[in-house]
Design a protein around this motif. Structure first.
Motif, short mmCIF file in Angstrom:
data_model
loop_
_atom_site.label_atom_id
_atom_site.label_comp_id
_atom_site.label_asym_id
_atom_site.label_seq_id
_atom_site.Cartn_x
_atom_site.Cartn_y
_atom_site.Cartn_z
N PRO A 253 0.82 -1.21 0.00
CA PRO A 253 0.00 0.00 0.00
C PRO A 253 0.86 1.26 0.00
O PRO A 253 1.97 1.28 0.55
CB PRO A 253 -0.81 -0.11 1.30
N ILE A 254 0.36 2.33 -0.59
CA ILE A 254 1.11 3.58 -0.72
C ILE A 254 1.59 4.09 0.62
O ILE A 254 2.74 4.52 0.77
CB ILE A 254 0.23 4.65 -1.41
N LYS A 255 0.74 4.03 1.63
CA LYS A 255 1.11 4.57 2.94
C LYS A 255 2.23 3.73 3.58
O LYS A 255 3.11 4.26 4.25
CB LYS A 255 -0.12 4.61 3.84
N VAL A 256 2.18 2.41 3.36
CA VAL A 256 3.24 1.54 3.89
C VAL A 256 4.55 1.80 3.15
O VAL A 256 5.62 1.91 3.76
CB VAL A 256 2.83 0.05 3.75
N THR A 257 4.45 1.91 1.83
CA THR A 257 5.64 2.18 1.01
C THR A 257 6.30 3.48 1.43
O THR A 257 7.53 3.58 1.54
CB THR A 257 5.25 2.25 -0.48
N LYS A 258 5.49 4.50 1.70
CA LYS A 258 6.02 5.81 2.11
C LYS A 258 6.81 5.70 3.41
O LYS A 258 7.90 6.28 3.54
CB LYS A 258 4.86 6.81 2.28
N LYS A 259 6.30 4.94 4.37
CA LYS A 259 7.00 4.77 5.64
C LYS A 259 8.33 4.04 5.46
O LYS A 259 9.30 4.32 6.16
CB LYS A 259 6.12 3.99 6.62
N ILE A 260 8.37 3.11 4.51
CA ILE A 260 9.60 2.35 4.27
C ILE A 260 10.64 3.23 3.58
O ILE A 260 11.83 3.20 3.90
CB ILE A 260 9.30 1.11 3.40
N ILE A 261 10.17 4.06 2.62
CA ILE A 261 11.10 4.86 1.82
C ILE A 261 11.63 6.08 2.58
O ILE A 261 12.79 6.47 2.40
CB ILE A 261 10.41 5.32 0.51
N ASP A 262 10.81 6.67 3.45
CA ASP A 262 11.19 7.92 4.13
C ASP A 262 12.58 7.88 4.79
O ASP A 262 13.36 8.82 4.64
CB ASP A 262 10.12 8.29 5.17
N PRO A 263 12.95 6.83 5.53
CA PRO A 263 14.28 6.81 6.16
C PRO A 263 15.44 6.82 5.16
O PRO A 263 16.57 7.15 5.52
CB PRO A 263 14.27 5.50 6.97
N LYS A 265 15.53 8.71 2.50
CA LYS A 265 15.54 9.96 1.76
C LYS A 265 16.68 10.91 2.14
O LYS A 265 16.90 11.91 1.47
CB LYS A 265 14.19 10.68 1.92
N ASP A 266 17.35 10.62 3.22
CA ASP A 266 18.50 11.46 3.62
C ASP A 266 19.53 11.47 2.50
O ASP A 266 19.95 10.40 2.02
CB ASP A 266 19.13 10.88 4.90
N SER A 270 22.49 5.62 1.96
CA SER A 270 22.41 4.73 0.81
C SER A 270 21.03 4.08 0.76
O SER A 270 20.35 3.95 1.78
CB SER A 270 23.48 3.64 0.92
N LYS A 271 20.62 3.68 -0.46
CA LYS A 271 19.36 2.97 -0.61
C LYS A 271 19.57 1.46 -0.59
O LYS A 271 18.69 0.69 -0.98
CB LYS A 271 18.68 3.39 -1.91
N LEU A 272 20.75 1.04 -0.13
CA LEU A 272 21.04 -0.38 -0.04
C LEU A 272 20.01 -1.06 0.87
O LEU A 272 19.80 -0.63 1.99
CB LEU A 272 22.45 -0.59 0.54
N GLY A 273 19.37 -2.08 0.36
CA GLY A 273 18.38 -2.82 1.14
C GLY A 273 16.96 -2.35 0.93
O GLY A 273 16.01 -3.02 1.34
N LEU A 274 16.76 -1.19 0.27
CA LEU A 274 15.42 -0.66 0.08
C LEU A 274 14.57 -1.58 -0.81
O LEU A 274 13.40 -1.82 -0.51
CB LEU A 274 15.48 0.75 -0.54
N GLN A 275 15.19 -2.09 -1.87
CA GLN A 275 14.45 -2.98 -2.77
C GLN A 275 13.86 -4.17 -2.01
O GLN A 275 12.68 -4.50 -2.16
CB GLN A 275 15.40 -3.50 -3.86
N ASP A 276 14.67 -4.78 -1.16
CA ASP A 276 14.20 -5.93 -0.38
C ASP A 276 13.13 -5.53 0.63
O ASP A 276 12.21 -6.30 0.91
CB ASP A 276 15.37 -6.60 0.36
N VAL A 308 13.63 0.62 -7.52
CA VAL A 308 14.22 1.73 -6.75
C VAL A 308 15.08 2.56 -7.69
O VAL A 308 15.85 2.01 -8.49
CB VAL A 308 15.07 1.18 -5.58
N SER A 309 14.96 3.88 -7.61
CA SER A 309 15.75 4.75 -8.48
C SER A 309 17.23 4.63 -8.17
O SER A 309 17.64 4.48 -7.01
CB SER A 309 15.29 6.21 -8.33
N THR A 310 18.05 4.69 -9.19
CA THR A 310 19.50 4.55 -9.02
C THR A 310 20.10 5.84 -8.47
O THR A 310 19.92 6.92 -9.04
CB THR A 310 20.16 4.22 -10.37
N SER A 311 20.77 5.73 -7.31
CA SER A 311 21.37 6.92 -6.69
C SER A 311 22.76 6.64 -6.12
O SER A 311 23.44 7.54 -5.66
CB SER A 311 20.46 7.45 -5.58
N ASP A 312 23.18 5.36 -6.14
CA ASP A 312 24.51 5.02 -5.66
C ASP A 312 24.94 3.71 -6.32
O ASP A 312 24.19 3.12 -7.11
CB ASP A 312 24.55 4.90 -4.13
#
Length: 321
Positions: A253-263, A265-266, A270-276, A308-312
């Motif tokens: 769900p969008i709200k769950v995804t947002k909570k996962i992605i927010d940390p 965003k710094d 790194s976004k390592l582990g975000l995909q999983d 996940v967008s490529t950033s590193d």
């Protein structure tokens, strides 16, 4: 489809065909405006009544009476070809009102990729909820659906066809019902494989069932048309595992995804582990358990919308897998 619908599919090992008149689209099974005279001669009947050549009007002489009778006979004899054989145009209005109650469809999307709109509209009834607190329907259904992949050959090879029914498979065309006109021959089945332009995002392939009967009557007399009491049709699947090539899990769900992605965003993190972290693990376990109970082994994959967008270098390496 929702998990509940998928569960019914596996448990019953069957495909469900809905009746056309049960669809949300009220234009389903209808003809285009320009084709009305091809099916109904109501306009000729009205014209005849206004010009004193129809029952209830009084001719002013023998010659006029003969002309009236000839016109009446001509109008009463006009026919059109239909999916249920030749029909009289005097019954055309009844045909247009009732034909969709005799047709059944099982619908698929013909796309080489997932569609966000289809997840929201068919994956869950609460999919479009954007309220901050959500709603009960949203909580129950969003992120709890699947997409199944197959092809026409796999469906045909694994369906048990019903005796006494015809089957046709066609790609749906999307058109403007006000502007398009079909040829008379096309009116036999083409209207049932066309939809309004507003539904073009569906890219639909339609499996249509209808009774192989010639005794169905469409009558201009009130309540005299043959009525269909069967609300749906179900075809048994011989081999579910052979029919379903892959099961795709819905995004969270969008709200769950947002909570996962927010940390993540710094700018310095790194976004390592975000995909999983975006994997729908709870649903995966439910689907796996359901497959085991039904003794089927089908590939289960995460939604491609979890990219996940490529950033590193880590997200780059993940994207190149």
């Amino acid at each position: 489809m929702s998990f509940e619908v998928f569960e019914m599919l596996l448990n019953s090992q069957s495909l469900y065909f809905s009746r056309f008149d049960k669809f949300d689209d009220h234009l389903e099974g209808g003809i285009n405006s320009k084709n009305f005279p091809s099916i109904s001669n109501e306009l000729r009947i009205l014209d005849g009544a206004m010009n004193s050549c129809w029952p209830g009007t009084s001719p002013r002489g023998e010659q006029e009476l003969v002309k009236m009778q000839e016109t009446q006979h001509e109008i009463a004899s006009e026919t059109f070809q239909s999916i249920f054989g030749v029909q009289k145009k005097v019954n055309g209005n009844a045909y247009l009102r009732n034909i969709s109650s005799w047709l059944y469809a099982n619908c698929w999307t013909d796309l080489p990729y997932e569609c966000q709109a289809m997840w929201q509209l068919y994956g869950s009834s609460g999919g479009n909820c954007r309220h901050e607190t959500g709603c009960e329907e949203c909580k129950r259904t969003v992120g709890n659906s699947v997409c199944i992949e197959t092809n026409i050959g796999a469906i045909l090879d694994n369906l048990e066809f019903k005796e006494g029914f015809n089957l046709s498979i066609q790609k749906v065309e999307y058109l403007d019902h006000r502007l398009t006109k079909f040829s008379d021959n096309d009116l036999i089945s083409r209207p049932f494989f066309s939809k309004a332009l507003h539904f073009s995002y569906e890219n639909e392939v339609r499996f249509m069932l209808w009774p192989d009967r010639q005794d169905i009557e469409f009558s201009y007399k009130y309540n005299k048309s043959t009525r269909n009491e069967e609300g749906s049709q179900v075809l048994h699947i011989k081999d579910v595992e052979a029919l379903i090539g892959k099961i795709i899990l819905s995004p969270l769900p969008i709200k769950v995804t947002k909570k996962i992605i927010d940390p993540y965003k710094d700018p310095c993190s790194s976004k390592l582990g975000l995909q999983d972290s975006l994997a729908n693990l709870a649903l995966r376990e439910k689907v796996k358990s359901l497959c085991v109970r039904n003794n089927v082994d089908i590939e289960i994959v995460e939604s491609d919308l979890n990219q996940v967008s490529t950033s590193d270098c880590y997200t780059y390496a993940g994207a190149m897998k």
